[in-house]
Scaffold this motif. Structure first.
Motif, mmCIF file in Angstrom:
data_model
loop_
_atom_site.group_PDB
_atom_site.id
_atom_site.type_symbol
_atom_site.label_atom_id
_atom_site.label_comp_id
_atom_site.label_asym_id
_atom_site.label_seq_id
_atom_site.Cartn_x
_atom_site.Cartn_y
_atom_site.Cartn_z
ATOM 1 N N LEU A 159 -0.852 2.353 7.887
ATOM 2 C CA LEU A 159 0.568 2.719 7.928
ATOM 3 C C LEU A 159 1.071 2.981 9.340
ATOM 4 O O LEU A 159 2.135 2.496 9.727
ATOM 5 N N LEU A 204 0.793 3.972 -2.902
ATOM 6 C CA LEU A 204 0.450 5.338 -2.527
ATOM 7 C C LEU A 204 1.529 6.309 -2.988
ATOM 8 O O LEU A 204 1.230 7.389 -3.541
ATOM 9 N N ILE A 237 -5.911 -0.031 -2.851
ATOM 10 C CA ILE A 237 -6.118 1.027 -1.859
ATOM 11 C C ILE A 237 -5.120 2.150 -2.067
ATOM 12 O O ILE A 237 -5.455 3.335 -2.009
ATOM 13 N N GLY A 238 -3.860 1.791 -2.311
ATOM 14 C CA GLY A 238 -2.839 2.808 -2.538
ATOM 15 C C GLY A 238 -3.093 3.627 -3.779
ATOM 16 O O GLY A 238 -2.853 4.844 -3.810
ATOM 17 N N VAL A 281 -5.947 6.884 -4.276
ATOM 18 C CA VAL A 281 -5.694 8.302 -4.009
ATOM 19 C C VAL A 281 -5.794 9.143 -5.285
ATOM 20 O O VAL A 281 -6.049 10.354 -5.238
ATOM 21 N N MET A 324 0.822 -1.198 0.000
ATOM 22 C CA MET A 324 0.000 0.000 0.000
ATOM 23 C C MET A 324 0.862 1.256 0.000
ATOM 24 O O MET A 324 0.568 2.235 -0.689
ATOM 25 N N ALA A 325 1.947 1.244 0.773
ATOM 26 C CA ALA A 325 2.834 2.402 0.848
ATOM 27 C C ALA A 325 3.474 2.701 -0.512
ATOM 28 O O ALA A 325 3.548 3.861 -0.937
ATOM 29 N N TYR A 327 -10.617 7.688 3.484
ATOM 30 C CA TYR A 327 -9.321 7.262 2.955
ATOM 31 C C TYR A 327 -8.186 7.698 3.883
ATOM 32 O O TYR A 327 -7.258 6.939 4.144
ATOM 33 N N ILE A 328 -8.272 8.915 4.393
ATOM 34 C CA ILE A 328 -7.230 9.415 5.301
ATOM 35 C C ILE A 328 -7.170 8.562 6.564
ATOM 36 O O ILE A 328 -6.087 8.192 7.043
ATOM 37 N N VAL A 334 -5.613 5.098 5.645
ATOM 38 C CA VAL A 334 -4.165 5.179 5.431
ATOM 39 C C VAL A 334 -3.431 5.299 6.762
ATOM 40 O O VAL A 334 -2.428 4.622 7.010
#
Length: 425
Positions: free
Chosen positions: A394, A38, A302-303, A306, A34-35, A386-387, A390
């Motif tokens: 993370l 993103l 998911i990443g 954004v 995901m990181a 979403y925020i 994340v």
């Protein structure tokens, strides 16, 4: 794009990101994927601002994927079955009351707290969302995501009693959360829903889903028990997941709850009485691979999501404000049941803290937010959701192990009480 082209791109991205993460970044797989996704999305957005325009093609690709349909009616059934397949039913029954309370009353309490504080906090920022929409946000963000939770628990050494509570709650509370979301959604769109209609919907969705999962799951168990061929038995479990979820949708019962119940039945009774050692080995290997591959695809999605968010300053501020609101609601909604159950069973002093920080949100919350009708309200809720997701994956996901370690290292206290009084980690 065709379906096969979309799947090809997602698998290629997942494979490439997995390689980069394993070779250099070395984060837990789901978090690392995901990181990286993103970070790539943010780079594409930056290149777009510089005039290169490459983000437009990426955005078109993401908008072509129905995230809600992909997660709730695609990936979720496989991932829930894979997760429930390895949950020990005896351990689950030992903690059934606190798990049931967290997955039901806990979700309702959290929904109410998030709705009330969100309505006040977002209004203070100048973002005027209707109260029922704030409650909808509370309903979609309150359930912990079993996919995210089970993925992180594999990496963290959680005390067994707490692991059972966290995993058991996460497997069931998303089904309850979806039911609460549907009731509030009807209230928001139809202009009203009676108490009787709400109770009927809850009973049909939750209890109907459990009954359906038990019935169809037992049928699959009987078929598995009557043969000894691992190829056939694995194919039966695959058909069980896909067919059961589709049938639950058609009958308007909870697909997630149905699949979890069926997975628990196959993973316990089926594994114990219906399978040879060879079948157990092949079954575990198959569903572990399915779990890992689909998890990879989901967290990459998911990443990348954004790219289609609305970056209004108000929405970003509201998202940052929502983080402490959601954490506080989680703390209160698990703290109250833990304190009540501590009167009859000895619980770890850190149980509330670990349950709070270990309550991760993931793709289910984003999928529910994206299912709302198009408009400014939906854009706001999607960005806020979403925020929070994340941050949850993370920050909470990466620090959960450090929080758990002191609890895992502490010896259990031996306390002599009346018969039935249990000391838990």
């Amino acid at each position: 794009m065709t379906l096969i082209e979309t799947i090809t791109i997602l698998i290629c991205l997942s494979a490439g990101f997995s390689y980069v993460n394993h070779r250099w970044i070395k984060l837990p797989l789901t978090i690392g994927l995901m990181a990286i996704a993103l970070a790539m999305s943010l780079v594409l957005l930056l290149l777009g601002k510089l005039g290169f325009g490459v983000e437009q093609e990426a955005e078109r690709f993401i908008r072509g994927i129905d995230f809600n349909e992909t997660v709730l009616h695609g990936l979720l059934s496989f991932l829930l079955f894979a997760g429930s397949l390895h949950v020990n039913l005896d351990d689950l029954f030992d903690h059934k009351w606190i798990i049931a309370t967290l997955a039901s009353a806990g979700v309702l309490l959290s929904t109410l707290i998030v709705g009330l504080l969100g309505y006040w906090g977002f209004g203070w920022l100048g973002l005027d969302l209707p109260f029922v929409m704030c409650l909808l946000f509370g309903a979609l963000i309150s359930p912990t995501d079993p996919i995210a939770v089970l993925g992180i628990l594999k990496q963290a050494k959680v005390p067994k009693a707490l692991e059972i509570k966290i995993s058991g709650e996460s497997l069931f509370n998303d089904g309850i959360g979806v039911v609460v979301f549907l009731i509030l959604f009807a209230l928001a769109t139809k202009g009203g829903v009676t108490v009787g209609e709400s109770v009927t919907l809850f009973v049909v969705e939750a209890l109907g889903g459990a009954a359906l999962g038990l019935a169809i799951g037992y049928g699959a168990y009987a078929m598995i028990k009557s043969v000894d061929a691992h190829q056939v038995e694995i194919l039966i479990t695959l058909a069980l997941v896909m067919g059961l979820y589709g049938l639950a949708d058609a009958l308007h019962t909870s697909g997630p709850i149905a699949v979890v119940v069926a997975g628990l039945l196959i993973g316990n009774q089926g594994r114990r009485w219906g399978m040879s050692d060879t079948t157990r080995e092949y079954l575990d290997t198959f569903w572990e691979l399915v779990d890992e591959v689909l998890n990879a695809v989901l967290f990459v999605l998911i990443g990348l999501e954004v790219l289609v968010l609305s970056f209004k300053t108000q929405y970003l501020e509201a998202g940052l404000l929502a983080i402490p609101i959601v954490l506080l609601a989680r703390f209160l909604s698990v703290g109250v049941p833990v304190q009540l159950f501590s009167l009859v069973r000895e619980l770890s002093r850190r149980a509330t803290l670990i349950l709070t920080w270990g309550g991760l949100r993931g793709g289910i919350s984003v999928a529910l937010a994206l299912s709302l009708p198009a408009g400014d309200t939906r854009d706001a809720i999607v960005t806020i959701t979403y925020i929070v997701v994340v941050f949850s994956i993370l920050v909470q996901g990466l620090t959960l192990g450090k929080l758990i370690r002191p609890s895992a290292a502490a010896p259990e206290r031996q306390i002599k009480k009346a018969p039935g009084y249990v000391v838990e980690g």
